[in-house]
Structure formats: C-alpha cells, structure tokens
Design a protein around this motif. Structure first.
Motif, PDB file in Angstrom:
ATOM      1  N   LYS A  21       0.831  -1.209   0.000  1.00  0.00           N
ATOM      2  CA  LYS A  21       0.000   0.000   0.000  1.00  0.00           C
ATOM      3  C   LYS A  21       0.863   1.257   0.000  1.00  0.00           C
ATOM      4  O   LYS A  21       0.531   2.242  -0.660  1.00  0.00           O
ATOM      5  N   ASP A  22       1.988   1.231   0.713  1.00  0.00           N
ATOM      6  CA  ASP A  22       2.926   2.356   0.696  1.00  0.00           C
ATOM      7  C   ASP A  22       3.486   2.578  -0.703  1.00  0.00           C
ATOM      8  O   ASP A  22       3.597   3.710  -1.163  1.00  0.00           O
ATOM      9  N   TRP A  23       3.875   1.491  -1.371  1.00  0.00           N
ATOM     10  CA  TRP A  23       4.391   1.611  -2.742  1.00  0.00           C
ATOM     11  C   TRP A  23       3.339   2.227  -3.641  1.00  0.00           C
ATOM     12  O   TRP A  23       3.641   3.084  -4.455  1.00  0.00           O
ATOM     13  N   GLN A  24       2.101   1.758  -3.481  1.00  0.00           N
ATOM     14  CA  GLN A  24       1.032   2.269  -4.333  1.00  0.00           C
ATOM     15  C   GLN A  24       0.776   3.749  -4.060  1.00  0.00           C
ATOM     16  O   GLN A  24       0.556   4.523  -4.975  1.00  0.00           O
ATOM     17  N   TYR A  25       0.837   4.143  -2.806  1.00  0.00           N
ATOM     18  CA  TYR A  25       0.620   5.539  -2.447  1.00  0.00           C
ATOM     19  C   TYR A  25       1.788   6.403  -2.919  1.00  0.00           C
ATOM     20  O   TYR A  25       1.596   7.455  -3.539  1.00  0.00           O
ATOM     21  N   ASP A  26       3.014   5.960  -2.639  1.00  0.00           N
ATOM     22  CA  ASP A  26       4.200   6.765  -2.958  1.00  0.00           C
ATOM     23  C   ASP A  26       4.501   6.835  -4.450  1.00  0.00           C
ATOM     24  O   ASP A  26       4.935   7.878  -4.946  1.00  0.00           O
ATOM     25  N   TYR A  27       4.290   5.726  -5.160  1.00  0.00           N
ATOM     26  CA  TYR A  27       4.727   5.653  -6.557  1.00  0.00           C
ATOM     27  C   TYR A  27       3.584   5.455  -7.549  1.00  0.00           C
ATOM     28  O   TYR A  27       3.827   5.422  -8.753  1.00  0.00           O
ATOM     29  N   CYS A  34       3.433  -4.062  -8.275  1.00  0.00           N
ATOM     30  CA  CYS A  34       3.844  -4.469  -6.926  1.00  0.00           C
ATOM     31  C   CYS A  34       4.177  -5.958  -6.895  1.00  0.00           C
ATOM     32  O   CYS A  34       5.167  -6.368  -6.282  1.00  0.00           O
TER      33      CYS A  34
END
Length: 69
Positions: A21-27, A34
């Motif tokens: 979820k962090d990857w999706q939010y940040d990038y 992912c």
C-alpha cells in the motif's frame, strides 16, 4: 529466528500488505507492478528458485475468492 506460527505468518502478511500500500501511495504502482517487485525480490534472494506458474494461478484464485467473502 522466530517460529513460523499462525500469528507470525498473519503479522508478516499484514506488514507485507502495508508495504505494498505504501508503494502504491508513494509511486502510484499498480497491483501487477507491486507483484513484479515482490517477485524480483524473491528471485534476488534465491536466484535458482524453480517457480511453478500454475501455483501462482491457484494462489491468485484463492486470494480472489477470499476477498469476495
């Protein structure tokens, strides 16, 4: 190393989901991007790993059914 109990596995799954979820939010990464990153990480850790594509399909179908419930 900590014993692989159900609680340990559940905690690890929650941490992994949060990381994605962090990857999706940040990038702005998609689920497929992912998944590719996670697979790349696995192959970096164990390059000689023999991956069975059928196992991925079965796991994906199971996860999809679990989400529907």
């Amino acid at each position: 190393m900590e014993e692989w109990t159900d609680a340990f596995i559940s905690s690890a799954q929650q941490e992994l989901a949060a990381m994605v979820k962090d990857w999706q939010y940040d990038y702005g990464a998609s689920d497929d991007e992912c998944a590719a990153m996670l697979l790349w990480m696995v192959l970096r850790l164990k390059p000689d790993l023999n991956l069975d594509p059928q196992a991925f399909s079965a796991a994906a179908e199971s996860a999809t059914e679990d989400r529907k419930r």
